[in-house]
Scaffold this motif. Structure first.
Motif, PDB file in Angstrom:
ATOM      1  N   TYR A 186      16.499  -6.764  -2.410  1.00  0.00           N
ATOM      2  CA  TYR A 186      15.069  -7.228  -2.721  1.00  0.00           C
ATOM      3  C   TYR A 186      13.851  -6.987  -1.630  1.00  0.00           C
ATOM      4  O   TYR A 186      12.947  -7.616  -1.815  1.00  0.00           O
TER       5      TYR A 186
ATOM      6  N   GLN B 259      12.344  -4.417  -0.694  1.00  0.00           N
ATOM      7  CA  GLN B 259      11.117  -3.615  -1.152  1.00  0.00           C
ATOM      8  C   GLN B 259      10.190  -4.445  -1.884  1.00  0.00           C
ATOM      9  O   GLN B 259       8.933  -4.359  -2.128  1.00  0.00           O
ATOM     10  N   GLN B 260      10.639  -5.771  -2.531  1.00  0.00           N
ATOM     11  CA  GLN B 260       9.914  -6.491  -3.332  1.00  0.00           C
ATOM     12  C   GLN B 260       9.229  -7.784  -2.483  1.00  0.00           C
ATOM     13  O   GLN B 260       8.396  -8.521  -3.148  1.00  0.00           O
ATOM     14  N   ILE B 261       9.350  -7.821  -1.255  1.00  0.00           N
ATOM     15  CA  ILE B 261       8.932  -8.689  -0.220  1.00  0.00           C
ATOM     16  C   ILE B 261       7.392  -8.244  -0.101  1.00  0.00           C
ATOM     17  O   ILE B 261       7.574  -7.297   0.580  1.00  0.00           O
ATOM     18  N   SER B 262       6.566  -9.029  -0.468  1.00  0.00           N
ATOM     19  CA  SER B 262       5.211  -8.454  -0.353  1.00  0.00           C
ATOM     20  C   SER B 262       4.521  -8.821   1.099  1.00  0.00           C
ATOM     21  O   SER B 262       3.625  -8.142   1.715  1.00  0.00           O
TER      22      SER B 262
ATOM     23  N   ARG C 290       8.990  -9.825   5.764  1.00  0.00           N
ATOM     24  CA  ARG C 290       9.912  -8.939   6.004  1.00  0.00           C
ATOM     25  C   ARG C 290      10.102  -8.744   7.348  1.00  0.00           C
ATOM     26  O   ARG C 290      11.374  -8.476   7.694  1.00  0.00           O
TER      27      ARG C 290
ATOM     28  N   GLU D 178       4.779   0.464  -0.097  1.00  0.00           N
ATOM     29  CA  GLU D 178       4.229   0.714  -1.438  1.00  0.00           C
ATOM     30  C   GLU D 178       3.421   1.725  -1.488  1.00  0.00           C
ATOM     31  O   GLU D 178       3.406   2.300  -2.799  1.00  0.00           O
TER      32      GLU D 178
ATOM     33  N   THR E 192       8.942   7.317  -3.104  1.00  0.00           N
ATOM     34  CA  THR E 192      10.202   7.346  -2.718  1.00  0.00           C
ATOM     35  C   THR E 192      10.951   8.631  -2.252  1.00  0.00           C
ATOM     36  O   THR E 192      11.949   8.497  -1.349  1.00  0.00           O
TER      37      THR E 192
END
Length: 197
Positions: A59, A61-64, A69, A151, A155
């Protein structure tokens, strides 16, 4: 996997009867209950820590938040270093207690499990040091913000940086021209007196 081998072998085969006259189970490592308990505890801590940080990696990459992070990477670094130290102590403690163990007939049946626990605790030191170095490298890479602000990048590592979203990416061939002046300039505009020097 190594932590499962260590605490699994200690739990399953390192508690044995010394002989037929003593029915209670004793720890095979010099009859020291602390050695077996420590090996089991470190194995369980490492196992559950691996599961936790595997989920964090999934998860990540989903931590904004950049701060969150950074905290996750620092927590990974600290935990990996701490567990590497725990495995070092476990290896030294188990090897020392195994060296002092007198093998009786009852203890010889758990000897392979004891050697496996010692061997895999040594391998675990190496693995956790590598994980700590990986976390340190990840933290250092994060200082240029590429780790914490991924983001906007594709990728695919060979993909180029995306262009400005508002433009078409094609430069216009037209040049800017100012509109023609509609009034002529007078030498003295109305209401303005040129001072006499």
């Amino acid at each position: 996997i190594f932590s499962i081998v260590v605490f699994g072998s200690i739990v399953n085969e390192c508690y044995v009867n010394k002989d037929s006259q003593h029915p209670e189970l004793l720890c095979i490592f010099n009859e020291n209950e602390s050695a077996c308990s420590y090996g089991i505890a470190v194995g369980l801590i490492a196992f559950f820590g691996c599961i936790f940080f595997f989920v964090v990696d999934l998860y990540f990459q989903q931590i904004s938040s950049v701060k969150d992070r950074k905290r996750a990477v620092l927590l990974d670094l600290g935990f990996s270093g701490f567990v590497a130290f725990l495995w070092f102590v476990a290896f030294c403690f188990l090897a020392n207690q195994w060296q002092r163990t007198t093998l009786t007939r009852g203890f010889s049946q758990g000897a392979d499990a004891a050697r496996a626990a010692i061997t895999f605790s040594f391998f675990s030191i190496i693995i956790w040091v590598v994980l700590a170095l990986r976390a340190l490298q990840r933290y250092r890479l994060g200082t240029d913000m590429s780790l914490f602000a991924t983001e906007q990048f594709g990728t695919d590592p060979s993909a180029s940086y995306p262009g400005y979203p508002g433009g078409s990416g094609v430069e216009s061939t037209e040049t800017y021209q100012s509109p023609p002046f509609t009034e002529t300039l007078e030498p003295n505009p109305k209401g303005y007196q040129v001072p006499a020097y």
